[in-house]
Design a protein around this motif. Sequence first.
Motif: not given
Length: 143
Positions: A38, A40-42, A44, A63-66, A98, A123, A128
């Motif tokens: 997944e 997740t961007f700081d 977009t 981004f982080t792989n959550t 990240q 994802t 995205e």
Amino acid sequence: AFLSITVFSCKEKATEKIDSNNVEMATQRDEASKKVAEMTFDKTFHDFGQIVQGTPQETIFTFTNTGNAPLIITEATSSCGCTIPDYPKNTPIAPGKQGQMKVNFNGAGQNQITKTINVQANTANGNEMLKIQAFIIVPNAAY
């Protein structure tokens, strides 16, 4: 009598084939299929504000792989050649780690512009979307 012997012997052989190793392998396969990366961007969206036409701009989307599986970005494309994404292509990013996508914009156009970057990754969505915008001022233009 022959028929009942055949039915019972087939039933026993089918039962013998289901052993604990098969069940364990099936359980591991099912658990692995539930793991998904997944992204997740700081942010977009990035607004460069007012810039003079032809002035190169750059922003970074962190981004982080959550998710719970390695994240792999396979492609990132922009809506025009004036916007170029730089990213870790086909490089696994572990869960919790990240990465960065640097986006360069060459300042082309005039007035209000909006550009999109389509990120394809492993994802659940598969895509995205990131956006940048700017208001391009033409030098020596009368407003």
